[in-house]
Design a protein around this motif. Structure first.
Motif, PDB file in Angstrom:
ATOM      1  N   ARG A 513     145.051  -4.573 121.790  1.00  0.00           N
ATOM      2  CA  ARG A 513     144.653  -3.185 121.543  1.00  0.00           C
ATOM      3  C   ARG A 513     144.963  -2.389 122.795  1.00  0.00           C
ATOM      4  O   ARG A 513     144.555  -2.751 123.897  1.00  0.00           O
ATOM      5  CB  ARG A 513     143.165  -3.108 121.226  1.00  0.00           C
ATOM      6  CG  ARG A 513     142.690  -1.770 120.696  1.00  0.00           C
ATOM      7  CD  ARG A 513     141.293  -1.949 120.111  1.00  0.00           C
ATOM      8  NE  ARG A 513     140.787  -0.714 119.537  1.00  0.00           N
ATOM      9  CZ  ARG A 513     140.084   0.176 120.216  1.00  0.00           C
ATOM     10  NH1 ARG A 513     139.820  -0.023 121.502  1.00  0.00           N
ATOM     11  NH2 ARG A 513     139.641   1.264 119.625  1.00  0.00           N
ATOM     12  N   ALA A 514     145.714  -1.296 122.662  1.00  0.00           N
ATOM     13  CA  ALA A 514     146.130  -0.563 123.857  1.00  0.00           C
ATOM     14  C   ALA A 514     146.515   0.859 123.502  1.00  0.00           C
ATOM     15  O   ALA A 514     146.893   1.163 122.365  1.00  0.00           O
ATOM     16  CB  ALA A 514     147.325  -1.261 124.504  1.00  0.00           C
ATOM     17  N   ARG A 515     146.410   1.721 124.495  1.00  0.00           N
ATOM     18  CA  ARG A 515     146.987   3.060 124.404  1.00  0.00           C
ATOM     19  C   ARG A 515     148.413   2.991 124.952  1.00  0.00           C
ATOM     20  O   ARG A 515     148.621   2.550 126.078  1.00  0.00           O
ATOM     21  CB  ARG A 515     146.168   4.058 125.229  1.00  0.00           C
ATOM     22  CG  ARG A 515     144.799   4.355 124.651  1.00  0.00           C
ATOM     23  CD  ARG A 515     144.082   5.417 125.487  1.00  0.00           C
ATOM     24  NE  ARG A 515     142.789   5.737 124.924  1.00  0.00           N
ATOM     25  CZ  ARG A 515     142.590   6.648 123.966  1.00  0.00           C
ATOM     26  NH1 ARG A 515     143.639   7.293 123.480  1.00  0.00           N
ATOM     27  NH2 ARG A 515     141.392   6.881 123.504  1.00  0.00           N
ATOM     28  N   LEU A 516     149.355   3.417 124.166  1.00  0.00           N
ATOM     29  CA  LEU A 516     150.753   3.359 124.569  1.00  0.00           C
ATOM     30  C   LEU A 516     151.139   4.676 125.226  1.00  0.00           C
ATOM     31  O   LEU A 516     151.024   5.745 124.614  1.00  0.00           O
ATOM     32  CB  LEU A 516     151.640   3.087 123.357  1.00  0.00           C
ATOM     33  CG  LEU A 516     151.287   1.823 122.553  1.00  0.00           C
ATOM     34  CD1 LEU A 516     152.262   1.651 121.391  1.00  0.00           C
ATOM     35  CD2 LEU A 516     151.279   0.587 123.438  1.00  0.00           C
ATOM     36  N   ASP A 517     151.585   4.616 126.457  1.00  0.00           N
ATOM     37  CA  ASP A 517     151.844   5.820 127.244  1.00  0.00           C
ATOM     38  C   ASP A 517     152.719   6.853 126.536  1.00  0.00           C
ATOM     39  O   ASP A 517     152.433   8.043 126.569  1.00  0.00           O
ATOM     40  CB  ASP A 517     152.470   5.437 128.585  1.00  0.00           C
ATOM     41  CG  ASP A 517     151.468   4.787 129.537  1.00  0.00           C
ATOM     42  OD1 ASP A 517     150.258   4.863 129.241  1.00  0.00           O
ATOM     43  OD2 ASP A 517     151.895   4.207 130.540  1.00  0.00           O
ATOM     44  N   PRO A 518     153.818   6.429 125.897  1.00  0.00           N
ATOM     45  CA  PRO A 518     154.713   7.460 125.345  1.00  0.00           C
ATOM     46  C   PRO A 518     154.312   7.982 123.972  1.00  0.00           C
ATOM     47  O   PRO A 518     154.916   8.935 123.476  1.00  0.00           O
ATOM     48  CB  PRO A 518     156.058   6.727 125.251  1.00  0.00           C
ATOM     49  CG  PRO A 518     155.682   5.308 124.999  1.00  0.00           C
ATOM     50  CD  PRO A 518     154.409   5.090 125.772  1.00  0.00           C
TER      51      PRO A 518
END
Length: 555
Positions: A513-518
């Motif tokens: 689970r992660a926030r993807l920078d782009p």
């Protein structure tokens, strides 16, 4: 160079003919078998076929030992069969790229036979010969297949150089007539209507004057004197002028030990269109080299691919590949060929078909074919593997085959050469006879027929190739890598004219689970290898094992 050059927009499919499709029951694939499957290639969506050698050959190295460049090996068919195949491919707008082997021929080639029997004759200098003590090779250079790169020929009373198998003597590119013979041959094939050449080990053509000893501790002893040799650019420049200038034919150079700085001299404004680098094929070597297995992390793979993406940007065009006839199966090497076979095979497909460059897909890769098993050295067909293993045993570095069997089953070229798995009938539908090499035992589960009409590795490849064709950013877009130090996530963008494609892959067997920078909130999903894709409530993404997603958004 035009942004719309055909080979920049193409997806290329490599066929290894002896293992693709057999129509006459002799256990060897053939050219009519390729013709029979052109509809399959068209449905897959590929734009070009790279055909491994079909020339007349004694087959010591499965066709890379050429006895006659202008004849078809009888077990593959006839020249009429070839012409028919080429016509049918072109009818489907599929181009054909031939393999060309300019560094060496077969020892059964007429040139070599006359060179050994008539040292002062017309062909006397066609190969690299050195006189001397029959018990002492001229230098310490090693063959890529193990052992000395020199063999003493009793008939001529001299040593000949072979950087590969003993049956593959190196041509002497210092001899003008040799170069002219090769150029004439290439022009002859272009005259038949083919669309280019993959040039086998083409940066080995020029050998250093005097053939000095190499570093005995080098990875390939002597290579500093025959890789990217002193006259290589002169030779390839001449080849370009004599064969390719003014044509639309593509040139793809296979180049061992290639780095980015050197690649820039070959492509772009250089004599070739494309090169195959192998840094990402070598990074899992162990401390003992190729015949050892090393550990690796996703960051290693990302770093190498990123360097090549950035390193050629503004200079030349990349090639993107994970498999060919010399490499093991990628799902077994870089993925998970067990529990997450489908997911990891499609994750790897996503990389190949969305990075900047021309994608090359090897036969069977599109169904996720896996590495095989080889119970004994006698069950191995690959001359490279056999010779290297025997040398290791003879040198006392290993006790027996069992000691190196795990490495062979991980690394051997035979992994890529087991027959194409068409269905679950005997021998995977490849042949009605006894195949030249056994079919992989997993063919009842992994085959084309089973993957037709269902969510499968094959259907994902078809969707992904179609997506690439319909999305300019995936062909011509700029590239940027995100989260470079993350050991699970592989995230990058392709951007063109205000549109941005975001590729996000979880290269692990655990959830992430992660926030993807782009990634923007308004991004729309173009493709995924999972069906039920949903973002987490807080805007992060939940990526399951080997999950791949391709998004599009405004820049």
């Amino acid at each position: 160079m035009s942004e719309h050059t055909w080979w920049k927009e193409a997806v290329v499919y490599q066929i290894y003919p002896r293992s693709f499709n057999d129509t006459d029951g002799d256990g060897l694939g053939d050219i009519p078998g390729i013709t029979e499957k052109i509809g399959y290639l068209d449905d897959l969506g590929v734009d070009a076929v790279w055909l491994s050698p079909v020339y007349e050959s004694p087959q010591y190295d499965n066709g890379y030992d050429v006895a006659d460049y202008r004849s078809i090996h009888s077990e593959f068919g006839t020249m009429d069969d070839f012409d028919r195949m080429l016509e049918r491919l072109h009818d489907r707008d599929i181009r054909l790229v031939m393999d060309m082997i300019p560094n060496h021929t077969s020892s059964e080639h007429e040139w070599f036979q006359r060179s050994r029997s008539e040292p002062e004759g017309e062909y006397g200098d066609y190969y690299v010969w050195r006189e001397g003590d029959p018990d002492q090779p001229p230098n310490n250079w090693e063959s890529a297949f193990g052992g000395s790169a020199w063999t003493y020929d009793e008939e001529r009373g001299a040593w000949y150089l072979h950087l590969f198998d003993v049956h593959q003597p190196d041509l002497n590119w210092r001899t003008p007539e040799v170069r002219e013979e090769i150029y004439d041959t290439m022009n002859w094939w272009l005259g038949k209507g083919i669309d280019g050449f993959r040039l086998d080990v083409v940066n080995l053509l020029s050998k250093a004057e005097g053939l000095p000893d190499g570093d005995p501790d080098g990875e390939w002893v002597g290579s500093e004197f025959f890789v990217d040799g002193p006259r290589i650019h002169e030779h390839l420049g001449e080849m370009h002028d004599e064969v390719f200038a003014g044509t639309a034919a593509v040139t793809v150079g296979e180049m061992p030990q290639l780095d980015i700085e050197t690649a820039r001299k070959y492509v772009g404004d250089g004599p070739l269109d494309l090169v195959f680098p192998f840094e990402h094929m070598d990074f899992d070597f162990g401390e003992a080299g190729r015949w050892d297995i090393g550990s690796w992390e996703l960051t290693d793979l990302k770093s190498i691919l990123d360097r090549w993406q950035r390193g050629l940007e503004g200079y030349a065009w990349n090639t993107i590949f994970f498999e060919n006839h010399d490499q093991p199966r990628s799902v077994s090497r870089f993925g998970d060929d067990g529990e997450y076979h489908y997911e990891s095979a499609t994750a790897l497909a996503t990389v190949v078909l969305t990075l900047r460059g021309t994608p090359f897909v090897y036969q069977g890769q599109e169904i996720g074919m896996t590495n095989s098993t080889f119970e004994s050295l006698e069950s191995v067909r690959d001359v490279d593997t056999v010779r290297n293993v025997r040398e290791l045993i003879e040198d006392g570095l290993i006790e027996n085959y069992e000691a190196i069997r795990p490495v062979v089953e991980y690394r051997s070229r035979d992994n890529a050469r087991t027959p194409m798995q068409w269905d679950d009938t005997p021998h995977a539908g490849f042949t009605d006879g006894e195949p030249w090499i056994p079919v992989n035992d997993d063919y009842p589960e992994i085959n084309v027929a089973r993957q037709e009409g269902s969510a499968s590795v094959l259907s994902y490849y078809r969707d992904l190739i179609a997506l690439r064709r319909g999305t300019d950013a995936l062909v011509r877009g700029a590239y940027d890598l995100f989260h470079p130090d993350d050991e699970q996530l592989y995230v990058y963008t392709r951007t063109l004219e205000g549109r941005e494609v975001v590729v996000a892959i979880n290269f692990s067997d655990g959830d992430r689970r992660a926030r993807l920078d782009p990634l923007h909130a308004e991004a729309s999903l173009l493709l995924s290898n999972y069906d039920d894709v949903a973002d987490a409530p807080d805007g992060a993404v939940e990526l399951r094992p080997y999950e791949a997603r391709v998004y599009e958004q405004s820049q």
